[in-house]
Each structure stands twice: as structure tokens, then as C-alpha cells.
Design an enzyme around this catalytic site. Structure first.
Site, PDB file in Angstrom:
ATOM      1  N   LYS A  14       0.877  -1.176   0.000  1.00  0.00           N
ATOM      2  CA  LYS A  14       0.000   0.000   0.000  1.00  0.00           C
ATOM      3  C   LYS A  14       0.913   1.224   0.000  1.00  0.00           C
ATOM      4  O   LYS A  14       1.186   1.823   1.038  1.00  0.00           O
ATOM      5  CB  LYS A  14      -0.934  -0.062   1.214  1.00  0.00           C
ATOM      6  CG  LYS A  14      -2.193   0.778   1.046  1.00  0.00           C
ATOM      7  CD  LYS A  14      -3.246   0.364   2.056  1.00  0.00           C
ATOM      8  CE  LYS A  14      -4.378   1.365   2.141  1.00  0.00           C
ATOM      9  NZ  LYS A  14      -5.159   1.545   0.939  1.00  0.00           N
TER      10      LYS A  14
HETATM   11  N1  PMP Z   1      -7.843  -2.414  -2.747  1.00  0.00           N
HETATM   12  C1  PMP Z   1      -7.235  -1.221  -2.780  1.00  0.00           C
HETATM   13  C2  PMP Z   1      -6.457  -0.847  -3.990  1.00  0.00           C
HETATM   14  C3  PMP Z   1      -7.336  -0.340  -1.691  1.00  0.00           C
HETATM   15  O1  PMP Z   1      -6.702   0.834  -1.727  1.00  0.00           O
HETATM   16  C4  PMP Z   1      -8.087  -0.724  -0.564  1.00  0.00           C
HETATM   17  C5  PMP Z   1      -8.170   0.166   0.644  1.00  0.00           C
HETATM   18  N2  PMP Z   1      -8.785   1.382   0.391  1.00  0.00           N
HETATM   19  C6  PMP Z   1      -8.745  -1.967  -0.577  1.00  0.00           C
HETATM   20  C7  PMP Z   1      -8.579  -2.791  -1.680  1.00  0.00           C
HETATM   21  C8  PMP Z   1      -9.567  -2.434   0.583  1.00  0.00           C
HETATM   22  O2  PMP Z   1      -8.728  -2.735   1.670  1.00  0.00           O
HETATM   23  P1  PMP Z   1      -9.220  -2.597   3.194  1.00  0.00           P
HETATM   24  O3  PMP Z   1     -10.406  -3.474   3.343  1.00  0.00           O
HETATM   25  O4  PMP Z   1      -8.065  -3.061   3.990  1.00  0.00           O
HETATM   26  O5  PMP Z   1      -9.556  -1.158   3.410  1.00  0.00           O
END
Ligand code: PMP
Length: 285
Positions: free
Chosen positions: A151
Site C-alpha cells: 500500500k
Molecule cells: N484495494 C485497494 C487498492 C485499496 O486501496 C483498498 C483500501 N482502500 C482496498 C482494496 C480495501 O482494503 P481494506 O479493506 O483493507 O480497506
């Protein structure tokens, strides 16, 4: 009192919360981040978010200058100072200020930033009636180039796809990987329901391993629904009985149209609605 932002152990008024223009987080997107939610003053799955942040940092050889325990404490303190109980938390760790060259070794002081704010949700009608999304022509980052499991502060890949979605009048867009398989949406993971089973792309499809995704997989398993991580094509999306997205901000949100094709009955389906309810309960328990 102005909203307080944590930077490197200190709190600043929102207007005075600033970072150097020489920070490689700004110059090169060199850094990592997390987005989390708090419910009634408690951060949902804080430890999992910290673990993912530390993994992202490790993957780009960035040493986070504080411990996980100190970060957790700082998150809770910042929420408390701002009087936020149901909110959104953004953690950012930058490479720090350096020279204008790429060399990460010529930077110092990674900046640890904690922003706590009120959560801006998707409009209520999308949860009731379901979202419409389109497939973006922008391919999700090739895992061998910039692994979506990281991320990182470089979110241009997702932003380019989001622009395509918005141009089509959609707030989310589906992204395919370099093999043409379904990967994820620009800021959310994707699930399909087919024949009573829950289907979602595996990590090696080139996706972020969503914390909400993991929670929903656990909830579904607990509810006796078979969950399968498998390679999916757009065909699978088009013929699915139901489709929904998951993310920390969005929670669980139904999708009723993809590329102008109605999914299933074209309304949020029973499995989706059941998992929305179960997630709502889990997050607020
Ligand atoms: N995919 C991407 C590209 C993201 O940036 C996110 C988070 N915003 C998610 C999936 C979902 O992840 P999470 O459930 O940990 O927020």
C-alpha cells in the site's frame, strides 16, 4: 479547537500540519499508508492494519522509526484529542526529506503522520440500491513492477482507473490484471456470489489483501457459505448472481451493474445483504 494532526510525535493544527517539499513521499510517492475506521472509539482491526503497514514498509526497505505499540498509542491518543469516536484514520509513513535524486539512502527522518477525521461515506442510496461500475482500460500494476500488496503512496495506477470510472459516471471502477483477470477496484476488493458460493480473486491476482476482505471471508465461512479464492474473468462477473465490494471506508457495498450489464436481478442480492448486516454488527460490536 482545530483538528489536530500527528507528525513525528507532535500534534499540529490541521492548517499547520506540513511536510518538507523535499520529502520523497511527495517527490516520488516513496512511502506507505493505511486507511482505517474507528467505531465507538475503537479502531477496527488495528493490529492487522499495523501489520500490513509494517509489511508494506518492509517491502520498500523503509524502517518505520517507531514501534507498533507506539503507533497504536499515538493513533488512539490522536482520536481522543480530536474527540472522534466514529471516524477515519489515515496513517502515512514517508521516506523523509532528501536530495532531488531518487536515492533513498540520501534521505533522513521518515515522517510518521496520523490524520484522524470524520468519515465521508458513499451516499446511502448506493448501499440500498447498489452501485454501478465499469471496467477500466488501465491495467492494475503488474506485481513484478509494483506489487499491489504494497500500500504505497504511489496510487497513480488506481487514480487513472478512477478517472475512467468517473468519466463514465461511476464512483468505482473494476481493474483487470496483466493477464486480463479480475483483480480489484480502485480502492476496494471485489466479491461475486455464484450458486451460493462466495468467489474472490486470490492475492496472486495482484490485489491489496484487504482487511475488510479478510473479515468478510471469515463472516461468510462462519455463516456456512463456501468461500473460494480463484482466478475470475469478466465473464464470471457478468454471469454472477451477486456482486459486492469491500473496503475500510465502504465496508460492504452492493454492485448491481457492471459495464451497463445488470448483475443477477439488478438489485442487491440476499447473500450481499446478509453479509452487509453481519459486517455492520461485527464492526460495531
Ligand atoms: N484495494 C485497494 C487498492 C485499496 O486501496 C483498498 C483500501 N482502500 C482496498 C482494496 C480495501 O482494503 P481494506 O479493506 O483493507 O480497506
Amino acid at each position: 479547537m482545530a483538528l489536530q494532526v500527528y507528525i513525528d510525535g507532535q500534534l499540529y493544527d490541521k492548517e499547520n500540519a506540513k511536510i518538507s517539499v523535499y520529502d520523497h513521499g511527495l517527490l516520488y510517492g516513496d512511502g506507505v499508508f493505511e486507511g482505517m475506521r474507528s467505531y465507538s472509539g475503537k479502531v477496527f482491526r488495528l493490529q492487522q492494519h499495523l501489520d500490513r503497514l509494517w509489511d508494506s514498509a518492509k517491502a520498500i526497505a523503509l524502517a518505520i522509526p517507531i514501534t507498533q505499540a507506539a503507533m497504536a498509542q499515538a493513533v488512539n491518543d490522536t482520536l481522543q484529542v480530536n474527540g472522534i469516536r466514529d471516524g477515519y484514520i489515515r496513517l502515512v509513513v514517508t521516506r523523509g526529506a532528501g536530495t532531488l535524486g531518487l536515492d533513498p539512502n540520501r534521505t533522513s527522518n521518515p515522517q510518521v503522520i496520523i490524520i484522524t477525521d470524520h468519515v465521508s461515506l458513499y451516499p446511502r442510496e448506493f448501499y440500498e440500491q447498489g452501485l454501478e461500475i465499469v471496467t477500466a482500460s488501465t491495467t492494475r500494476n503488474h506485481p513484478a513492477a509494483l506489487n499491489p500488496r504494497i500500500k504505497s503512496l504511489n496510487y497513480l495506477n488506481n487514480i487513472l482507473a478512477k478517472l475512467e470510472g468517473m468519466k463514465a459516471g461511476c464512483i468505482e471502477a473494476l481493474m483487470l490484471n496483466h493477464k486480463g483477470e479480475v483483480a480489484e477496484c480502485t480502492g476496494d476488493n471485489i466479491f461475486l456470489v455464484r450458486g451460493g458460493q462466495l468467489l474472490t480473486p486470490p492475492t496472486d491476482a495482484g490485489i491489496l489483501e484487504g482487511i475488510t476482505r479478510a473479515a468478510v471471508m471469515e463472516l461468510a465461512t462462519g455463516a456456512g457459505i463456501l468461500v473460494r479464492e480463484l482466478s475470475l474473468s469478466r465473464h464470471d462477473v457478468y454471469v454472477a448472481d451477486e456482486c459486492f465490494l469491500t473496503g475500510s471506508a465502504a465496508e460492504v457495498i452492493p454492485v448491481v451493474k457492471v459495464d451497463n450489464r445488470p448483475i443477477g436481478q439488478g438489485t442487491p442480492g440476499p447473500v450481499t445483504r446478509d453479509l452487509m448486516r453481519r459486517f455492520h454488527e461485527l464492526a460495531r460490536s
